[in-house]
Enzyme design. Structure first.
Site, PDB file in Angstrom:
ATOM      1  N   LYS A  34      15.460 -29.309 -99.693  1.00  0.00           N
ATOM      2  CA  LYS A  34      14.357 -29.752-100.555  1.00  0.00           C
ATOM      3  C   LYS A  34      13.097 -28.951-100.242  1.00  0.00           C
ATOM      4  O   LYS A  34      13.044 -28.229 -99.237  1.00  0.00           O
ATOM      5  CB  LYS A  34      14.125 -31.247-100.378  1.00  0.00           C
ATOM      6  CG  LYS A  34      13.657 -31.629 -98.989  1.00  0.00           C
ATOM      7  CD  LYS A  34      13.698 -33.126 -98.791  1.00  0.00           C
ATOM      8  CE  LYS A  34      13.388 -33.484 -97.373  1.00  0.00           C
ATOM      9  NZ  LYS A  34      12.323 -34.401 -97.174  1.00  0.00           N
ATOM     10  N   TYR A 255     -17.024 -17.569 -90.403  1.00  0.00           N
ATOM     11  CA  TYR A 255     -17.841 -18.609 -91.033  1.00  0.00           C
ATOM     12  C   TYR A 255     -18.197 -19.721 -90.033  1.00  0.00           C
ATOM     13  O   TYR A 255     -17.342 -20.161 -89.249  1.00  0.00           O
ATOM     14  CB  TYR A 255     -17.067 -19.259 -92.182  1.00  0.00           C
ATOM     15  CG  TYR A 255     -16.911 -18.380 -93.402  1.00  0.00           C
ATOM     16  CD1 TYR A 255     -18.028 -17.928 -94.095  1.00  0.00           C
ATOM     17  CD2 TYR A 255     -15.649 -18.040 -93.868  1.00  0.00           C
ATOM     18  CE1 TYR A 255     -17.873 -17.132 -95.225  1.00  0.00           C
ATOM     19  CE2 TYR A 255     -15.492 -17.258 -94.997  1.00  0.00           C
ATOM     20  CZ  TYR A 255     -16.611 -16.805 -95.675  1.00  0.00           C
ATOM     21  OH  TYR A 255     -16.455 -16.027 -96.783  1.00  0.00           O
TER      22      TYR A 255
HETATM   23  C1  LIG Z   1      16.583 -38.717 -95.961  1.00  0.00           C
HETATM   24  C2  LIG Z   1      16.384 -37.448 -95.206  1.00  0.00           C
HETATM   25  N1  LIG Z   1      17.409 -36.967 -94.485  1.00  0.00           N
HETATM   26  C3  LIG Z   1      17.289 -35.828 -93.772  1.00  0.00           C
HETATM   27  C4  LIG Z   1      16.096 -35.119 -93.769  1.00  0.00           C
HETATM   28  C5  LIG Z   1      15.993 -33.868 -92.942  1.00  0.00           C
HETATM   29  O1  LIG Z   1      15.034 -34.039 -91.945  1.00  0.00           O
HETATM   30  P1  LIG Z   1      14.845 -32.939 -90.794  1.00  0.00           P
HETATM   31  O2  LIG Z   1      14.210 -31.763 -91.453  1.00  0.00           O
HETATM   32  O3  LIG Z   1      13.941 -33.580 -89.824  1.00  0.00           O
HETATM   33  O4  LIG Z   1      16.192 -32.637 -90.292  1.00  0.00           O
HETATM   34  C6  LIG Z   1      15.018 -35.584 -94.512  1.00  0.00           C
HETATM   35  C7  LIG Z   1      13.749 -34.862 -94.497  1.00  0.00           C
HETATM   36  O5  LIG Z   1      12.665 -35.344 -94.596  1.00  0.00           O
HETATM   37  C8  LIG Z   1      15.165 -36.790 -95.258  1.00  0.00           C
HETATM   38  O6  LIG Z   1      14.152 -37.287 -95.976  1.00  0.00           O
END
Ligand SMILES: Cc1ncc(COP(=O)(O)O)c(C=O)c1O
Length: 364
Positions: A34, A255
């Site tokens: 994602k 800055y």
């Molecule tokens: C439901 C869920 N599973 C797995 C993950 C993966 O998390 P990580 O990047 O900490 O492994 C996420 C990420 O936010 C998540 O929302």
């Protein structure tokens, strides 16, 4: 041309997946891609993993459709499920799997007409109190879902840890115990562990693990680095020195005049700033890699550049390579200086930065 770039090492990415498989041997891997694969490039990352990952996990239908458009056939799970009933048409058309985390999603399924079978995961709230059904609702959910004819059987179960990144916090064990108790009567596939859970909660690996950050070669655990787990950084954010400027003791840079030289020294101006996603709130002293050593960030980060203290006797030259994070300087070491976590560093790299994908076959 300005050489600010993110180099993405696909061989390291695949190495990390192999490492995760060896840590969670016996579990299938749902690769979390994602948010543009945590800023690494959704389609490129998914293509590199498509033969080895058992499933991809995304947050939105749009992300899933980008993968299908790129002809990725691997199963895809929508981690937050559908956002409205209309999404179900796309779920069916593109063969997506969905998380169910609240009743309106179940009602949408009850009202949906299709001759296809939809694969669902029921998300249970084992204590994080973000998404998910209460554990005690499981029996009611099971019986309600049993009456929905378009659902593929069996349903699968998942939950999510709130603080697995902190090995000192025993709340993960509490959550695991609660999830286990509530679901032990159901022999279906289960999933609980994100990256931190994979490393710290061996009993939580179940049938599927869901690594995100680990894939990108970064440790989610407070105070640790990925190399301790045989993981390799995938993203290297790089730039170059665009100018070198001598500065006298007592003079300031940038800055707001937030840093003053405590001796005569040389500033290196580096061609990267918050317009590229380098965090503006990184503090004086944030490490930056130049010519085999780390030097401190000094003064405020500007939109297009930042300054480092190269030291009074520096041998560096305009054009020299600079690494903001990557193999030479793990993002885990940089993030605390900006009061953040590596996740936001990776996700924050902006479109102005050019991305290069290297594999064994096209070493740069
Ligand atoms: C439901 C869920 N599973 C797995 C993950 C993966 O998390 P990580 O990047 O900490 O492994 C996420 C990420 O936010 C998540 O929302």
């Amino acid at each position: 041309m300005r050489s600010t770039k993110a180099v993405i090492d696909l061989a390291a990415l695949r190495h990390n997946l192999r490492t995760i498989k060896s840590i969670a041997s016996g579990s299938k891997v749902m690769a979390v891609v994602k948010a543009n694969a945590y800023g690494h490039g959704l389609v490129q990352i998914a293509k590199a993993l498509t033969n080895d990952a058992d499933m991809f996990a995304v947050a939105t239908v749009q992300e899933a459709l980008s993968l299908r458009k790129a002809e990725i056939k691997t199963p895809i799970l929508l981690l937050e499920g559908i956002f409205n009933a209309k999404d179900l048409e796309l779920v069916v058309e593109h063969d997506l799997e969905v998380v169910l985390h609240h009743w309106p999603q179940i009602e949408a399924l009850q009202n949906f007409k299709t001759d296809k079978q939809i694969k669902v995961w029921v998300k249970l709230d084992s204590g994080m109190h973000r998404l998910g059904f209460a554990l005690q609702d499981l029996a009611l959910i099971e019986s309600t879902l049993a009456d929905i004819s378009c659902l593929a059987n069996p349903i699968r179960l998942m939950s999510h840890f709130a603080s697995a990144d902190d090995p000192e916090d025993d709340f993960s064990a509490t959550q695991l115990e609660a999830f286990d108790q509530a679901t032990k009567h159901i022999t279906t596939e289960k999933s609980m562990a994100n990256s931190a859970g994979i490393l710290t909660q061996k009993n939580a690996h179940y049938d599927w693990v869901r690594p995100g950050l680990l894939l990108y070669g970064c440790s989610p655990l407070i105070g640790s680095e990925a190399s301790e787990y045989d993981l390799k950084p995938v993203m290297s954010l790089e730039s170059q020195i665009l100018a070198i400027k001598p500065i006298k003791k007592g003079e300031s840079t940038g800055y707001g005049r937030h840093w003053f030289a405590d001796r005569d020294t040389n500033l290196g101006l580096v061609a990267i700033g918050y317009g590229d996603g380098y965090p503006r709130h990184a503090k004086n002293g944030t490490p930056i890699w130049v010519n085999g050593r780390t030097v401190p960030l000094v003064g405020r980060v500007s939109m297009d550049m930042l300054a480092v203290d190269l030291g009074p006797d520096c041998q560096d030259a305009v054009g020299d390579r600079v690494v903001l994070w990557g193999k030479e300087l793990p993002a885990e070491r940089v993030a605390p200086h900006a009061d953040t976590i590596p996740y936001t560093l990776f996700c924050g790299v902006t479109k102005r930065v050019r991305f290069y994908y290297k594999d064994k076959s096209n070493e740069m």
